[in-house]
Design an enzyme around this catalytic site. Structure first.
Site, short mmCIF file in Angstrom:
data_model
loop_
_atom_site.label_atom_id
_atom_site.label_comp_id
_atom_site.label_asym_id
_atom_site.label_seq_id
_atom_site.Cartn_x
_atom_site.Cartn_y
_atom_site.Cartn_z
N ARG A 409 -11.46 69.24 -14.44
CA ARG A 409 -12.26 68.01 -14.51
C ARG A 409 -13.70 68.21 -14.05
O ARG A 409 -13.95 68.77 -12.99
CB ARG A 409 -11.60 66.90 -13.69
CG ARG A 409 -12.28 65.54 -13.89
CD ARG A 409 -11.62 64.47 -13.05
NE ARG A 409 -10.23 64.27 -13.43
CZ ARG A 409 -9.20 64.42 -12.61
NH1 ARG A 409 -9.40 64.80 -11.37
NH2 ARG A 409 -7.98 64.21 -13.02
N HIS A 439 -3.85 76.57 -13.01
CA HIS A 439 -4.60 76.42 -11.76
C HIS A 439 -4.45 77.65 -10.86
O HIS A 439 -5.14 77.78 -9.85
CB HIS A 439 -4.11 75.17 -11.03
CG HIS A 439 -4.96 74.74 -9.89
ND1 HIS A 439 -4.54 74.81 -8.57
CD2 HIS A 439 -6.21 74.22 -9.84
CE1 HIS A 439 -5.49 74.35 -7.78
NE2 HIS A 439 -6.52 74.00 -8.52
N ARG A 569 -6.08 68.41 4.79
CA ARG A 569 -7.47 67.96 4.82
C ARG A 569 -7.66 66.57 4.21
O ARG A 569 -8.36 65.73 4.75
CB ARG A 569 -8.37 68.95 4.07
CG ARG A 569 -9.81 68.47 3.90
CD ARG A 569 -10.67 69.50 3.21
NE ARG A 569 -10.15 69.95 1.96
CZ ARG A 569 -10.33 69.34 0.77
NH1 ARG A 569 -11.03 68.22 0.73
NH2 ARG A 569 -9.82 69.85 -0.34
N HIS A 597 -9.86 74.63 2.37
CA HIS A 597 -9.33 74.67 1.01
C HIS A 597 -8.11 75.57 0.86
O HIS A 597 -7.37 75.48 -0.12
CB HIS A 597 -10.44 75.13 0.06
CG HIS A 597 -10.13 74.95 -1.39
ND1 HIS A 597 -9.74 75.98 -2.22
CD2 HIS A 597 -10.15 73.84 -2.17
CE1 HIS A 597 -9.55 75.52 -3.45
NE2 HIS A 597 -9.79 74.22 -3.45
#
Length: 696
Positions: A409, A439, A569, A597
């Site tokens: 996206r 991914h 997170r 991340h």
């Protein structure tokens, strides 16, 4: 908090969860809070404000677009009532975010003035500004502005996404007539213009237009005025991207990107003080539900503040640091592949340099024994050293295969561009598996040894192949020549290019076919150990936890006595600390200089964490339905004792110990920040200090 029934995953019961959209808005409020934290340098605090603004823009363009369309599809009254309650929570949380952003920005504006930097964003700020400098700045943009008179013969113009507009009621002196006027500001113009003044001064373009409105519309008197900003939906319906032919898919995405310009309205932000009549006019002509129209007392479009965070003032920023270069690539006369034959490598971004990943590919280009390179690409960025290295490999005569995900996206256009560039360089480009996003982050290099045998060399990461985000995101890179992992990666790549699902993987856990069940099995193992009186613990770090099945299984583990430490997170739908359900679960969110991340999952396996007996994994997947069921993801076991110890004793333990940047989630869904009195431990600072020591 609400209760969700999920018959597939939690049979004949209800699951206690927080709504994920409300949880996401709570995350963005934590980001916004960093703009008020005086431990951060001033321009970095301004950047947190810009990040919170950009995050909210994306949330509305994607999430709220879906919510709007889902309302009409809800079948029964009970669900509609529940949905309306959540929808109202989203609206109220948004109003609060706008209010808090204005409060934070006011304080930052005052602090910038103490540093001799002024941002002109209100009428009052214009007082004392050199008129010559204002005129000079206006002349630069004047030819690019389009003024409109709005009446029966001048219809309301098309307003692009994220477009800033200036609207006013004026009195035409010559005709003694009241008129509504509009100035559309092209998205190609900067939001702020630095003035040639005695001190650093940047004026917002809407204030510059206001100051020169009589130049744009001469012989007028302004009666009412204000700014507005309009957001359009950006979500791509899944069925619109499910085609079998790659050429058709590319063509379809190009059309979709063009159609995105005309997405439905999902947010209208108005400057406070606009008359009700003008507000209603904009709502009607932009065809947006009234509840998605918001007011801001101070500033519209906080994501535009990124422009001024680049101001050259080193004392107002974080101290620069140089990521540590890996000895694998800095030591002369060492072949990285021969080194990997002897030992595996694990590096921790951004503290360890991303150049190691780039050099992994460049070494492949330069090594005559390397025959084939394969890589997945998700978000590469506008300028990609990774793509440059792949092209270098192709130019060196290697067979290079790139699997690029077009459905990343807001990176679709960039990925389309890179696909064309790579194809023109002789790289074989594929676009993944129909119906799934790819991914996983994998690189495979196939090299022939001196005996003629082909050996696989693999890089697996938790983050994207993007040198820019690698400077600010914390991620793990794992390099290995392990034959079983190599064969698994070969099988996965062959599956991605042939649409034949890989079978009999030895080490890697693949979604959507394996990952969910493997996580269930690992949690069940801890439940069994707890019931047997053995140590039972789970440490898990991720970006988001929203999957009902995983949450249900963690509740079951907590009820059995498993101690669970979660570092999440962003969104977290699990409710920790509920007696009889989740009292053995603790959830924290770390927000600070770097964006957390990495996904790291640790299971005690009958010993107290941290220990050599633990089962430790890294992954590209969060614990969300989309990652477990609708994406190609991998989870990788880390078995080397040294690397496992690094993940457990250094990285995970430091994150668990962190108090300086941690927010603790309560059973009521509220996050509380650690008190700042006394000495607090910062994982980010610890890793940076260790880096400085190693660099000496």
């Amino acid at each position: 908090m609400r209760r969700l029934s999920d018959s597939k995953l939690v049979e004949n019961s209800e699951l206690l969860v927080f709504n994920q959209d409300v949880s996401w808005l709570s995350f963005n409020l934590r980001v916004l809070n960093e703009s008020t934290d005086e431990r951060h340098p001033l321009l970095e605090r301004l950047k947190f404000l810009a990040i919170a603004g950009a995050n909210l823009d994306e949330f509305y363009r994607v999430k709220v677009s879906r919510i709007k369309n889902q309302r009409a599809e809800i079948p029964n009254h009970t669900n509609r009532t529940q949905f309306k309650e959540i929808y109202n929570q989203v609206i109220e949380a948004t109003k609060n975010l706008f209010k808090q952003k204005d409060i934070s920005f006011r304080a930052l504006l005052d602090e910038l003035k103490t540093q001799n930097v002024q941002l002109v964003v209100t009428q009052d700020d214009l007082n004392g500004i050199n008129s010559g400098a204002l005129s000079q700045a206006f002349e630069k943009i004047k030819p690019l502005l389009t003024p409109y008179v709005i009446d029966a013969v001048h219809p309301f113009p098309f307003i692009p996404n994220q477009s800033l507009g200036f609207i006013a009621n004026v009195k035409m002196v010559r005709h003694n007539k009241n008129q509504m006027i509009l100035v559309s500001v092209p998205n190609t113009l900067p939001r702020f213009i630095w003035l040639e003044d005695s001190k650093p001064t940047a004026i917002s373009i809407d204030m510059l237009i206001y100051h020169h409105l009589n130049v744009i519309f001469p012989e007028t008197t302004i009666t009412d005025f204000g700014s507005f900003r309009y957001l359009r939906a950006a979500d791509i319906p899944a069925q619109d991207t499910e085609v079998e032919d790659d050429a058709v898919l590319k063509e379809q995405f190009e059309k979709m990107l063009n159609q995105r310009r005309f997405g439905e309205g999902v947010q209208l932000i108005l400057s406070a003080g606009l008359p009700k009549k003008i507000k209603q006019y904009l709502v009607n002509h932009l065809d947006i539900p009234p509840e998605l129209s918001f007011e801001s007392d101070l500033f519209i479009g906080y994501s535009d503040l990124f422009e001024v965070t680049g101001y050259d003032a080193p004392t107002l920023r974080y101290s620069a640091f140089q990521p540590l270069a890996c000895p694998f690539i800095t030591t002369k006369n060492i072949n990285i592949f021969e080194r990997l034959d002897k030992e595996e490598l694990l590096i921790h971004h951004p503290y360890d340099s991303f150049d190691t990943v780039v050099m992994f590919l460049k070494s492949a280009a330069q090594d005559p024994q390397v025959k084939v390179i394969k890589q997945t690409l998700y978000r590469t960025g506008l300028n990609s050293t990774i793509v440059d290295a792949l092209i270098e490999c192709a130019q060196a005569g290697k067979t290079v295969i790139a699997l690029i995900e077009l459905k990343a996206r807001f990176d679709e256009e960039v990925n389309l561009k890179w696909a064309k560039v790579m194809e023109s360089a002789g790289i074989q480009v594929f676009y993944g598996v129909q119906g799934f996003k790819t991914h996983a982050k994998m690189t495979l290099i196939l090299r022939q040894d001196k005996q003629g045998a082909v050996r696989p060399y693999v890089h697996i990461g938790t983050g994207n192949y993007n040198q820019n985000t690698a400077r600010i995101y914390t991620d793990i890179s794992y390099f290995t020549s392990n034959c079983e992992i190599g064969q698994d990666v070969i099988s996965i790549f062959n599956g991605l290019t042939s649409n034949i699902a890989p079978k009999d993987l030895k080490q890697l856990i693949l979604s959507p076919s394996m990952l969910r069940n493997k996580l269930y099995a690992l949690i069940n193992q801890e439940i069994t150990n707890a019931k047997a009186g053995k140590p039972a613990q789970i440490w898990a770090k991720m970006n988001a936890l929203v999957d009902p099945g995983i949450i249900s299984k963690l509740y079951e583990a907590s009820s059995a006595g498993v101690d669970i430490q979660l570092i999440v997170r962003g969104m977290c739908c699990l409710a920790p600390g509920v007696k009889g359900l989740s009292e053995h679960i603790q959830v924290k969110s770390i927000i600070g200089r770097f964006l957390e991340h990495s996904r790291i999952f640790c299971f005690a396996n009958g010993a107290v964490l941290p220990s050599a007996q633990a089962e430790v994994y890294i992954s590209s997947a969060d614990w969300m339905p989309r990652n477990l069921d609708r994406r190609i993801e991998i989870m990788t076991p880390i078995q080397d004792p040294k690397l496992k110890s690094t993940l457990l004793n250094r990285i995970m333990l430091s994150n668990i110990k962190d108090t300086a940047n941690s927010w603790t989630l309560g059973s009521d869904g509220r996050y509380t920040h650690s008190k700042l009195d006394g000495k607090k431990f910062s994982a980010h600072n610890f890793f940076l200090e260790t880096l400085m020591e190693k660099s000496k």
